[in-house]
Design a protein around this motif. Structure first.
Motif, mmCIF file in Angstrom:
data_model
loop_
_atom_site.group_PDB
_atom_site.id
_atom_site.type_symbol
_atom_site.label_atom_id
_atom_site.label_comp_id
_atom_site.label_asym_id
_atom_site.label_seq_id
_atom_site.Cartn_x
_atom_site.Cartn_y
_atom_site.Cartn_z
ATOM 1 N N ILE A 68 0.849 -1.189 0.000
ATOM 2 C CA ILE A 68 0.000 0.000 0.000
ATOM 3 C C ILE A 68 0.888 1.243 0.000
ATOM 4 C CG2 ILE A 68 -1.784 1.311 1.225
ATOM 5 C CD1 ILE A 68 -2.723 -1.299 2.480
ATOM 6 N N ASN A 69 0.747 2.074 -1.025
ATOM 7 C CA ASN A 69 1.464 3.346 -1.060
ATOM 8 C C ASN A 69 0.639 4.437 -0.403
ATOM 9 O OD1 ASN A 69 3.070 2.470 -3.968
ATOM 10 N ND2 ASN A 69 4.156 3.588 -2.398
ATOM 11 N N VAL A 70 1.315 5.341 0.289
ATOM 12 C CA VAL A 70 0.672 6.493 0.915
ATOM 13 C C VAL A 70 1.152 7.746 0.193
ATOM 14 C CG1 VAL A 70 0.297 7.780 3.050
ATOM 15 C CG2 VAL A 70 0.655 5.297 3.136
ATOM 16 N N ILE A 71 0.224 8.495 -0.412
ATOM 17 C CA ILE A 71 0.564 9.713 -1.137
ATOM 18 C C ILE A 71 -0.081 10.894 -0.415
ATOM 19 C CG2 ILE A 71 0.517 10.916 -3.345
ATOM 20 C CD1 ILE A 71 2.029 8.277 -3.433
ATOM 21 N N ASP A 72 0.739 11.803 0.095
ATOM 22 C CA ASP A 72 0.198 13.004 0.744
ATOM 23 C C ASP A 72 0.531 14.227 -0.100
ATOM 24 O OD1 ASP A 72 2.784 14.408 2.104
ATOM 25 O OD2 ASP A 72 2.950 12.232 2.262
ATOM 26 N N ARG A 73 -0.383 15.182 -0.109
ATOM 27 C CA ARG A 73 -0.186 16.428 -0.849
ATOM 28 C C ARG A 73 -0.137 17.580 0.144
ATOM 29 N NH1 ARG A 73 -3.627 13.275 -3.086
ATOM 30 N NH2 ARG A 73 -5.518 14.340 -2.407
ATOM 31 N N ARG A 74 0.852 18.469 -0.012
ATOM 32 C CA ARG A 74 1.081 19.558 0.936
ATOM 33 C C ARG A 74 1.163 20.886 0.202
ATOM 34 N NH1 ARG A 74 4.164 16.993 5.789
ATOM 35 N NH2 ARG A 74 4.152 14.782 5.235
ATOM 36 N N ASN A 75 0.767 21.950 0.894
ATOM 37 C CA ASN A 75 0.912 23.284 0.307
ATOM 38 C C ASN A 75 2.298 23.848 0.626
ATOM 39 O OD1 ASN A 75 0.842 24.204 2.969
ATOM 40 N ND2 ASN A 75 -1.303 24.866 2.856
ATOM 41 N N ASP A 76 2.532 25.085 0.265
ATOM 42 C CA ASP A 76 3.858 25.682 0.429
ATOM 43 C C ASP A 76 4.285 25.791 1.883
ATOM 44 O OD1 ASP A 76 4.015 25.950 -2.286
ATOM 45 O OD2 ASP A 76 3.318 28.027 -2.326
ATOM 46 N N THR A 77 3.320 25.825 2.798
ATOM 47 C CA THR A 77 3.656 25.929 4.224
ATOM 48 C C THR A 77 3.862 24.565 4.872
ATOM 49 O OG1 THR A 77 1.326 25.910 4.925
ATOM 50 C CG2 THR A 77 2.311 28.054 4.361
#
Length: 434
Positions: free
Chosen positions: A301-310
């Motif tokens: 299982i891959n975990v993909i997180d998306r983050r903003n500039d902060t």
């Protein structure tokens, strides 16, 4: 028959992953070796771990003492439970693990009979058992077992075919268009995902992202997609390519149909409870982001997180390669949302998850040998002749442990194909006007 050998530091995770399938009635313990007996042959993860504890305590300096092996006959082979047991014993003995404690699980959550063996690769004195020439020795043992039990041989030709399968896009290797094409023209055939965001999460494993574009053509607003190659940091590495270069399956209309089909397929998907449990186990047994992702990657299982500039997390996606499904975190469980993981990884506030009940142990094959339901020949991936390795030490490189997924499309000129398609449409319009 193909064998896959993986190693990890987390014995609990390996046992829990397999025992969870038993508790969900998607698996069964076929055989145990040097495991402490229990009344009526009933087992739980805690009970199984007791047999391995002396080895782990004695461990001197082996970083990954847990051994997780899968034995995968050809889908057309009809192997009895008794033969699976004998094959596991024979394999472990020939590989030098015959005197080790180990548990043999049979998985029935996919229509292809295969077994998993969980053990430790350190002896009673804490020394690592030699793994020199392990791959070669394993292949030789598999050939011997094929002959002994009349199994369909995994020929060298088959291995060479698998060597040519797709790998993530390498922007430095050239012919990027063909590399992207080999992914985007085929990926929707094998994975279920419900949104463009989930599709992008899956594409990110192949160093690709896609963006929606809008324009006006003949007085009408048109929507389309651009595919963009990425470097190892997830940054744009080359100019974008129009979806039309890669055929209809890569375009927005086809993907939107795929989204609708996936919504229906995933509504009551049988893999959902197991994925939720695997995430819960990882949350309970790990202490930080790196170990959490690593443990899930080890279980496919891959975990993909998306983050903003902060650095704030605004998206969480879980990609289960065992069931070939992609899940938004909050759709799986409120506690798996982006906000929950942002609080955990950025503010050290761990999500409150439902306590996992101690599994009700199932009767092992020691007490009663029962035939499991007949399974139809099937492969985890129809285009691969092998099982996904259960463990991978690189949390971001699980696709490498799959050996890649799709056949390459080298040599195809997609600009020429696009031009030919446009000319066909033009000729049709001309015939219509006549």
């Amino acid at each position: 028959m193909i064998a896959k050998i993986g190693r990890a530091s987390n014995l609990y995770g390996a046992l829990a992953y397999n025992q969870l399938k038993v508790e969900k009635e998607n698996g069964q313990i076929l055989f145990t070796n040097r495991i402490i007996e229990t009344p009526q042959g009933l087992y739980s993860v805690a009970q199984l771990i007791r047999s391995f504890e002396p080895y782990l305590i004695a461990n001197r300096n082996t970083e990954k003492p847990t051994l997780h092996i899968s034995l995968n006959p050809d889908p057309k082979d009809n192997v009895s439970d008794e033969n699976f047991k004998l094959m596991a014993e024979n394999y472990m003995k020939e590989m030098g693990y015959g005197e080790q404690p180990f548990v043999v699980f049979k998985h029935t959550d996919i229509d292809r009979a295969h077994i998993h063996i969980v053990s430790v690769c350190i002896d009673e004195e804490g020394r690592k058992i030699s793994d020199k020439f392990e791959k070669r020795r394993s292949m030789n043992v598999c050939r011997e077992l094929e002959n002994k039990y009349g199994l369909i041989p995994a020929t060298e030709k088959g291995h060479k075919q698998n060597d040519t399968i797709f790998h993530p896009v390498n922007y430095q290797a050239g012919d990027i268009k063909s590399q992207i094409a080999s992914v985007v023209r085929h990926l929707p055939k094998y994975y279920n995902f419900q949104t463009l965001g989930e599709y992008n999460a899956l594409l990110s494993l192949f160093n690709i992202t896609t963006e929606k574009v809008e324009g006006e053509l003949q007085g009408k607003i048109r929507h389309g997609l651009l595919y963009i190659p990425l470097n190892e940091k997830g940054e744009r590495s080359r100019h974008p390519f129009k979806a039309s270069l890669f055929g209809k399956n890569a375009g927005l209309p086809s993907l939107e149909l795929h989204f609708e089909g996936s919504k229906k397929a995933l509504k009551d998907h049988t893999a959902k409870p197991a994925i939720k449990s695997a995430i819960s186990i990882a949350l309970q047994s790990t202490k930080d982001e790196k170990s959490f992702k690593k443990q899930l990657a080890e279980n496919g299982i891959n975990v993909i997180d998306r983050r903003n500039d902060t650095g704030r997390i605004y998206g969480m996606t879980f990609i289960d390669h065992n069931s070939r499904t992609v899940w938004n975190g909050s759709r799986l469980e409120k506690e798996f949302s982006a906000n929950a993981f942002n609080d955990y990884w950025n503010n050290n506030i761990k999500p409150r998850i439902k306590d996992l009940k101690e599994p009700q142990p199932k009767r092992s094959q020691h007490s009663k040998m029962e035939d499991l339901p007949t399974e139809k020949p099937h492969e985890l991936f129809g285009f691969l002749n092998k099982e996904v390795p259960p463990f991978n030490t690189n949390e971001t490189g699980i696709m490498e442990s799959f050996g890649g997924l799709l056949t390459t499309s080298q040599g195809e000129d997609y600009e020429e194909m696009d031009f030919a398609n446009k000319m066909k449409k033009k000729r049709k319009r001309q015939r219509g006007q006549q």
